[in-house]
Design a protein around this motif. Structure first.
Motif, short mmCIF file in Angstrom:
data_model
loop_
_atom_site.label_atom_id
_atom_site.label_comp_id
_atom_site.label_asym_id
_atom_site.label_seq_id
_atom_site.Cartn_x
_atom_site.Cartn_y
_atom_site.Cartn_z
N LYS A 27 27.18 57.92 101.34
CA LYS A 27 26.91 59.41 100.78
C LYS A 27 28.31 59.80 100.28
O LYS A 27 29.27 59.70 100.64
N THR A 28 28.12 60.34 99.02
CA THR A 28 29.22 60.77 98.21
C THR A 28 30.13 61.47 98.61
O THR A 28 31.42 61.62 98.39
N ARG A 50 27.96 54.29 89.67
CA ARG A 50 27.17 55.62 89.97
C ARG A 50 27.06 56.03 91.26
O ARG A 50 27.10 55.39 92.34
N SER A 52 24.87 58.78 94.29
CA SER A 52 24.02 59.88 94.30
C SER A 52 24.58 61.13 94.51
O SER A 52 25.70 61.34 95.25
N LEU A 54 23.01 64.33 96.44
CA LEU A 54 21.80 65.01 97.18
C LEU A 54 22.15 66.29 97.48
O LEU A 54 21.10 66.98 97.64
N ASP A 76 24.03 60.70 89.93
CA ASP A 76 22.56 60.53 89.77
C ASP A 76 22.16 61.45 90.70
O ASP A 76 22.12 61.67 91.67
N HIS A 78 18.21 64.02 90.91
CA HIS A 78 17.06 64.16 90.80
C HIS A 78 16.36 65.48 91.27
O HIS A 78 16.78 65.98 92.38
#
Ligand code: SF4
Length: 347
Positions: A27-28, A50, A52, A54, A76, A78
């Motif tokens: 986890k980032t 890259r 994520s 979240l 990244d 979404h």
């Protein structure tokens, strides 16, 4: 030739060479662990990383990570324009978004304005799980829907002045991945990020990625790549390097040629071949090293090798360019051959 897009301090596209990417698996927001993983990936040869994003903690962590790494960082995101903006403001070098899933036109404009204001680039991609409904209805899951969906996302950003774009169209099927990138490359000059998505665990992922990416690269398609493998991402980087070498796009490496062995082999050539491969895996010098099971065919079959070894039962011959130069006891073969290789690498 594709156009050139800047990502941090490097370029993707425009004949700049195929850049190797990977993705962090922690986890980032766990900054120390992320930085340790990026350091290991960099050591293996990764050029773009890259992560994520979240939640807001992840977005905020980008600033701290950027301060501790050298390679370009891609965020990244979404479904959230807010997180995309936060990641950009925290200093990422590129964002990976799908304009179609960040909450409508207003949010696309918000993110596009932020991308332009910070002078960063963006990857827009479709994969078989994220094809826009309208294209899915029209074309089903196919290269056409993958490409139309990705280009639709590109158009949404272009409308707001974003042109530093990299595109991907990934599937887990090799034929579909190949067909989609072939079609995409005929439709755009934006640089392409190539990969097989959800390629699986180690062996299967290697084969799938080698087949799809190897075929694309041989056709001159692909400006940056990721070999997706479940598990430790460092293996992705070594796999990507092997693919680039196999298709002749990286010549600065030590190529280990080893025979499969057969009934003629009476010494530990297979084990030595593994040891040699491991020893030279980070070598950037163009060398050909042969480990052959027998002296009957070995030196002849590996005549082009800079250095090689072939064994009989108790003795091994070390040869250079196919000509025997030394004979050593089989028990000393590993030590003596690795010593010779070290000498060549450090020469
Ligand atoms: S080099 Fe010798 S041991 Fe290796 S495959 Fe050929 S014949 Fe068999």
């Amino acid at each position: 030739m594709t156009r050139r897009v800047k990502v941090g301090g490097i370029y993707i596209g425009g004949g700049e060479g195929v850049k190797i990417q990977s993705m962090c698996t922690v986890k980032t927001s766990r900054v120390d662990e992320v930085c340790a993983q990026i350091s290991a990936l960099e050591g293996a040869g990764c050029e773009i990383i890259r992560v994520s994003v979240l939640d807001e903690e992840d977005a905020a962590a980008i600033k701290a990570i950027k301060e501790r790494i050298r390679m370009p960082l891609v965020a990244d995101i979404h479904f959230s324009a807010k997180l995309a903006v936060a990641a950009i403001e925290a200093g990422c070098d590129k964002v990976r978004i799908n304009p179609g899933n960040i909450g409508g036109e207003q949010n696309v404009k918000l993110v596009a304005d932020c991308i332009r204001a910070h002078g960063i680039s963006v990857r827009v991609g479709s994969n078989t799980g994220s094809i826009e409904k309208q294209f899915l209805q029209k074309y089903g899951v196919s290269e056409y829907s993958l490409v139309e969906s990705a280009l639709h996302g590109v158009g949404m950003l272009e409308k707001y002045g974003v042109h530093d774009i990299v595109i991907s169209v990934k599937a887990s099927s090799v034929p579909l991945t190949f067909a989609a990138y072939k079609l995409l490359s005929s439709r755009t000059d934006y640089p392409l990020h190539i990969g097989v998505t959800e390629a699986g665990t180690y062996e299967g992922a290697l084969v799938k990625s080698s087949a799809a990416l190897g075929a694309l690269l041989l056709e001159g398609i692909g400006d940056t790549m990721r070999v997706s493998i479940t598990g430790d991402p460092v293996r992705e980087v070594y796999a990507a390097k092997q693919i680039l070498r196999a298709v002749g796009l990286d010549r600065n490496f030590a190529d280990v040629i080893s025979c499969p062995t057969c009934g003629r082999c009476q010494w530990h050539s297979a084990a030595l071949a593994e040891k040699v491969s491991d020893r030279v895996k980070d070598c950037k010098k163009p060398l050909k090293i042969a480990v052959m099971g027998c002296v009957v065919n070995g030196p002849g079959e590996a005549a082009e090798a800079d250095i090689g070894i072939a064994g009989a039962k108790d003795r091994c011959v070390i040869f250079k360019k196919g000509v025997v130069c030394r004979t050593v006891d089989a028990r000393d073969a590993e030590r003596e051959f690795l010593k010779e290789i070290d000498g060549l690498i450090n020469d």
